[in-house]
Design an enzyme around this catalytic site. Structure first.
Site, PDB file in Angstrom:
ATOM      1  N   HIS A 136      15.340  55.610   4.585  1.00 57.11           N
ATOM      2  CA  HIS A 136      15.996  55.294   3.323  1.00 57.11           C
ATOM      3  C   HIS A 136      15.648  56.358   2.269  1.00 57.11           C
ATOM      4  O   HIS A 136      14.481  56.611   1.999  1.00 57.11           O
ATOM      5  CB  HIS A 136      15.551  53.915   2.840  1.00 57.11           C
ATOM      6  CG  HIS A 136      16.316  53.450   1.650  1.00 57.11           C
ATOM      7  ND1 HIS A 136      17.486  52.739   1.757  1.00 57.11           N
ATOM      8  CD2 HIS A 136      16.112  53.632   0.327  1.00 57.11           C
ATOM      9  CE1 HIS A 136      17.956  52.505   0.554  1.00 57.11           C
ATOM     10  NE2 HIS A 136      17.149  53.025  -0.328  1.00 57.11           N
ATOM     11  N   ALA A 137      16.677  56.974   1.697  1.00 56.74           N
ATOM     12  CA  ALA A 137      16.437  58.103   0.788  1.00 56.74           C
ATOM     13  C   ALA A 137      15.648  57.670  -0.449  1.00 56.74           C
ATOM     14  O   ALA A 137      15.877  56.600  -1.000  1.00 56.74           O
ATOM     15  CB  ALA A 137      17.769  58.701   0.352  1.00 56.74           C
TER      16      ALA A 137
ATOM     17  N   HIS B 229      21.907  62.248  -6.441  1.00 56.46           N
ATOM     18  CA  HIS B 229      21.280  61.032  -6.971  1.00 56.46           C
ATOM     19  C   HIS B 229      19.755  61.180  -6.987  1.00 56.46           C
ATOM     20  O   HIS B 229      19.104  60.956  -8.009  1.00 56.46           O
ATOM     21  CB  HIS B 229      21.682  59.821  -6.118  1.00 56.46           C
ATOM     22  CG  HIS B 229      20.954  58.569  -6.501  1.00 56.46           C
ATOM     23  ND1 HIS B 229      21.452  57.681  -7.438  1.00 56.46           N
ATOM     24  CD2 HIS B 229      19.747  58.083  -6.128  1.00 56.46           C
ATOM     25  CE1 HIS B 229      20.577  56.697  -7.602  1.00 56.46           C
ATOM     26  NE2 HIS B 229      19.536  56.913  -6.816  1.00 56.46           N
ATOM     27  N   GLU B 230      19.188  61.573  -5.845  1.00 55.79           N
ATOM     28  CA  GLU B 230      17.724  61.675  -5.757  1.00 55.79           C
ATOM     29  C   GLU B 230      17.188  62.767  -6.682  1.00 55.79           C
ATOM     30  O   GLU B 230      16.159  62.589  -7.333  1.00 55.79           O
ATOM     31  CB  GLU B 230      17.287  61.918  -4.309  1.00 55.79           C
ATOM     32  CG  GLU B 230      17.725  60.837  -3.302  1.00 55.79           C
ATOM     33  CD  GLU B 230      17.286  59.430  -3.692  1.00 55.79           C
ATOM     34  OE1 GLU B 230      16.347  59.280  -4.502  1.00 55.79           O
ATOM     35  OE2 GLU B 230      17.898  58.464  -3.201  1.00 55.79           O
TER      36      GLU B 230
ATOM     37  N   HIS C 179      16.505  61.711 -10.183  1.00 54.20           N
ATOM     38  CA  HIS C 179      15.184  61.126 -10.413  1.00 54.20           C
ATOM     39  C   HIS C 179      14.156  62.225 -10.661  1.00 54.20           C
ATOM     40  O   HIS C 179      13.354  62.157 -11.586  1.00 54.20           O
ATOM     41  CB  HIS C 179      14.734  60.324  -9.180  1.00 54.20           C
ATOM     42  CG  HIS C 179      15.473  59.041  -8.964  1.00 54.20           C
ATOM     43  ND1 HIS C 179      15.557  58.053  -9.922  1.00 54.20           N
ATOM     44  CD2 HIS C 179      16.139  58.562  -7.877  1.00 54.20           C
ATOM     45  CE1 HIS C 179      16.244  57.028  -9.425  1.00 54.20           C
ATOM     46  NE2 HIS C 179      16.615  57.316  -8.203  1.00 54.20           N
TER      47      HIS C 179
ATOM     48  N   GLU D 220      18.332  55.411 -12.359  1.00 53.09           N
ATOM     49  CA  GLU D 220      19.269  55.470 -11.243  1.00 53.09           C
ATOM     50  C   GLU D 220      20.576  56.167 -11.610  1.00 53.09           C
ATOM     51  O   GLU D 220      21.331  56.577 -10.737  1.00 53.09           O
ATOM     52  CB  GLU D 220      19.569  54.057 -10.731  1.00 53.09           C
ATOM     53  CG  GLU D 220      18.357  53.312 -10.191  1.00 53.09           C
ATOM     54  CD  GLU D 220      17.664  54.041  -9.045  1.00 53.09           C
ATOM     55  OE1 GLU D 220      18.320  54.824  -8.347  1.00 53.09           O
ATOM     56  OE2 GLU D 220      16.441  53.835  -8.874  1.00 53.09           O
TER      57      GLU D 220
ATOM     58  N   HIS E   3      16.278  46.930   0.301  1.00 59.27           N
ATOM     59  CA  HIS E   3      15.596  46.612  -0.950  1.00 59.27           C
ATOM     60  C   HIS E   3      14.942  45.234  -0.974  1.00 59.27           C
ATOM     61  O   HIS E   3      14.084  44.983  -1.799  1.00 59.27           O
ATOM     62  CB  HIS E   3      16.569  46.752  -2.119  1.00 59.27           C
ATOM     63  CG  HIS E   3      17.111  48.146  -2.247  1.00 59.27           C
ATOM     64  ND1 HIS E   3      18.005  48.674  -1.328  1.00 59.27           N
ATOM     65  CD2 HIS E   3      16.872  49.123  -3.136  1.00 59.27           C
ATOM     66  CE1 HIS E   3      18.282  49.919  -1.677  1.00 59.27           C
ATOM     67  NE2 HIS E   3      17.625  50.223  -2.757  1.00 59.27           N
TER      68      HIS E   3
ATOM     69  N   TYR F 132      20.792  49.180 -10.125  1.00 59.94           N
ATOM     70  CA  TYR F 132      21.939  49.904  -9.562  1.00 59.94           C
ATOM     71  C   TYR F 132      23.251  49.436 -10.178  1.00 59.94           C
ATOM     72  O   TYR F 132      24.171  50.217 -10.361  1.00 59.94           O
ATOM     73  CB  TYR F 132      21.967  49.771  -8.038  1.00 59.94           C
ATOM     74  CG  TYR F 132      20.714  50.319  -7.391  1.00 59.94           C
ATOM     75  CD1 TYR F 132      20.469  51.691  -7.362  1.00 59.94           C
ATOM     76  CD2 TYR F 132      19.746  49.470  -6.869  1.00 59.94           C
ATOM     77  CE1 TYR F 132      19.304  52.200  -6.791  1.00 59.94           C
ATOM     78  CE2 TYR F 132      18.584  49.968  -6.294  1.00 59.94           C
ATOM     79  CZ  TYR F 132      18.361  51.327  -6.262  1.00 59.94           C
ATOM     80  OH  TYR F 132      17.210  51.819  -5.708  1.00 59.94           O
TER      81      TYR F 132
HETATM   82 ZN   LIG Z   1      17.604  56.000  -6.885  1.00 62.11          ZN
END
Ligand SMILES: [Zn+2]
Length: 611
Positions: free
Chosen positions: A351-352, A381-382, A385, A409, A509, A519
């Site tokens: 999971h990323a 997306h990552e 962060h 997010e 999750h 999210y």
């Molecule tokens: Zn995220």
């Protein structure tokens, strides 16, 4: 999104705990006489470096356990996590000592954040129960990470979550989809008794901090009363619901054509037909939804494969977007320490996630990258962060965080909204972008991911909040899950379900205990951010055609918000980037307005909604 430091091992962790217990005792002295501002300051000055140190230890242990799943790494990580939780809980309780004291704003905010610092997992003060709780969470995450469905006559073809996802994305064979859907949902029933126990223990932790249950504790993290936050979510959902229902009605009719006799005309859609094991994003069924083609169009997956872009190069595209806005390149350690490819020789949590292992510059991502358009977006997306984490690193420890978790997010996704055909041409991935006659195709692809996601993003924590409050008892875990999926998403289980099943556990999750409302918020916020940054860039056309690539003014506006971290209530951060103080779903409606018009035409004579 881990936070961070190194495998101290059991002996050292125990020593740290002893030392901290002694330190906590010493602090009980000053009680009795009313506390002073100076004492509050001293308390925080001592608390922050302690939390930083333990957070770093936990981050390193957690990194190793997720990139090398063994019984030992799980144990080491659980211990580091427990050490952090124990001290956080202790400090959070101590912080209440200053509740009645009039304080400068920054001290007051730090104390408030300290009381919330045990999110997502407050633990009971009894060390045995604490250990039990952290071991359960590690165990559940491990079971998920190692989860496989083995099919075939001798059950020799074993599918992990990536393989399952590939089949859900590509297969159009009703029976195969059903088999894989059912198969993946066999990984989670063993979690059920553990999850029950997890709920008891975490609730006990929340109550020790004077919150009624874990859900109420999570909802307190938004600079407003928990009930007001719940009301905000209702307001936002009602804003976007007509758009979702229009998309749902059209997709249902399209699937009914593709799978004759298998999809009801007026009811919920069977959950295994939407191109995703959780039916959370529907982009993979794009070819079935009948958008008139205006030419060759483009498929990002094919473009990446045609150009032989590998995993690392995909990450470099993401990094270059941020540097084009004026951000510094990622540190060399990012490239040395990240995990980009699924290792062949060991189990990892695929999971990323994005990490800031030392709460400073040790940024990493962990992701089993596949060469697809979907993963190209996930990389952005990552990285969002990581760039956020680096931007707020000069802040005091307690202010190093997103304005709220929805902001965290939303950043990378905001950038990904600028991955337009025009941008792809600019960076050489697309020879000739389709003209605006290709807009409908572009918008439909995006809506199948972003609009379809909204109710899913909303319901995961609606379920958990009810579970944590006791409104949904263990005997109704699975039934309540499907009630919510029908109510919000309009999807239904494709096979009979019972309380022998534990379908929420088949979604990362839940076993990993990552709150999910972030999210939903992020899916609304990213469009609001995009609209504001495009305005800053001087763009005046339709929102979906805007890319802020290489625009330094937009970059500066974004940076101003990122650097604030959580030093101010989130409406201040929202104001810094948008000039607005309220979360506003009109941006997502603006963005998809041309698609909504087309959907409404298609849906004439069709039933909207589901029974
Ligand atoms: Zn995220």
């Amino acid at each position: 999104m881990g936070r961070s430091s190194i495998g101290s091992g059991p002996a050292l962790a125990a020593a740290v705990l002893l030392f901290l217990a002694a330190a906590a005792q010493a602090q009980v002295k000053g009680e009795g006489s009313p506390p002073t501002v100076e004492q509050a300051r001293e308390f925080l000055d001592e608390a922050e470096p302690r939390l930083l140190d333990l957070s770093n230890r936990q981050g390193r242990a957690d990194w190793v356990s997720q990139t090398y799943i063994t019984d030992d790494t799980e144990k080491i990580s659980a211990e580091a996590n427990q050490a952090l939780i124990a001290v956080t809980m202790d400090l959070a309780k101590q912080a209440t000592r200053f509740d009645a004291l009039s304080l400068p704003e920054d001290l007051r905010r730090k104390l408030t954040l300290l009381k919330l610092a045990a999110i997502p997992l407050p633990a009971p003060s009894d060390p045995k129960r604490q250990a039990e709780l952290t071991e359960i969470t590690k165990w559940m995450e491990g079971v998920y990470g190692k989860g496989k469905y083995c099919r075939g006559p001798n059950r020799t073809e074993c599918l992990d979550v990536n393989a399952v996802s590939r089949i859900m994305a590509q297969s159009r064979d009703y029976d195969e989809l059903l088999d894989v859907w059912k198969g993946w949902h066999t990984i989670s029933p063993p979690m059920r008794p553990k999850y029950e126990r997890f709920v008891q223990l975490a609730n006990q932790g929340a109550r020790e901090l004077a919150y009624p249950d874990l859900g109420a504790y999570w909802r307190s993290n938004y600079d407003m009363p928990p009930d007001a936050f719940a009301a905000e979510l209702d307001r936002l959902w009602n804003q976007v619901r007509p758009l979702y229902e229009a998309l749902h009605a059209h997709v249902r009719a399209s699937l009914a054509r593709a799978y004759p006799g298998k999809v009801p005309e007026k009811g919920p859609i069977p959950a295994h037909l939407l191109g995703n094991i959780w039916a959370q994003q529907w982009g993979n069924v794009y070819p079935l939804v009948g958008v008139p083609s205006t030419g060759p169009g483009y498929d990002l997956t094919e473009l990446l494969k045609a150009r032989k872009v590998d995993e690392l190069e995909m990450v470099r595209y993401g990094e270059r977007f941020f540097t084009s806005l004026g951000f510094e390149p990622l540190p060399a350690t990012f490239w040395e320490r990240s995990l980009f490819r699924k290792p062949r020789d060991r189990e990892v949590v695929c999971h990323a996630s994005a990490w800031d292992v030392d709460n400073d510059q040790d940024l990493r991502i962990k992701m089993c990258i596949e060469i697809t358009g979907e993963d190209f977006v996930t990389i952005h997306h990552e990285l969002g962060h990581n760039f956020y984490q680096r931007a707020y690193r000069p802040q005091p420890f307690l202010f190093r965080g997103g304005a709220n978790d929805g902001f965290h997010e939303a950043i990378g996704d905001t950038i990904a909204l600028s991955v337009t055909p025009g941008y792809l041409q600019q960076v050489g991935l697309l020879a000739k972008p389709p003209g605006s006659e290709g807009d409908l195709e572009f918008l439909m692809r995006l809506a199948l991911d972003k609009v379809a996601f909204l109710p899913f993003g909303l319901l995961i924590d609606q379920w958990r909040w009810k579970v944590f409050s006791g409104e949904v008892p263990p005997s109704r875990y699975n039934a309540a899950w499907w009630e919510l999926r029908r109510k919000y998403q309009g999807v239904d289980a494709p096979a009979p379900r019972s309380e022998q099943d534990f379908d929420p556990g088949a979604k990362y999750h839940v076993p990993a205990n990552v709150p999910y409302m972030r999210y939903f918020l992020a899916h609304i916020l990213q469009f609001q951010f995009h609209r504001a940054l495009c305005r800053e860039a001087g763009f005046t056309g339709p929102l979906h055609q805007c890319s802020i690539y290489a625009n330094k003014a937009a970059g500066a506006r974004l940076a101003r918000m990122l650097e604030m971290g959580q030093s101010r209530p989130w409406p201040d951060a929202l104001y810094a980037i948008t000039g607005e103080r309220q979360i506003d779903a009109t941006a997502i409606l603006d963005y998809f307005a041309p698609l909504k018009k087309w959907l409404d035409e298609q849906n004439k004579g069709r039933v909207i909604g589901w029974q």
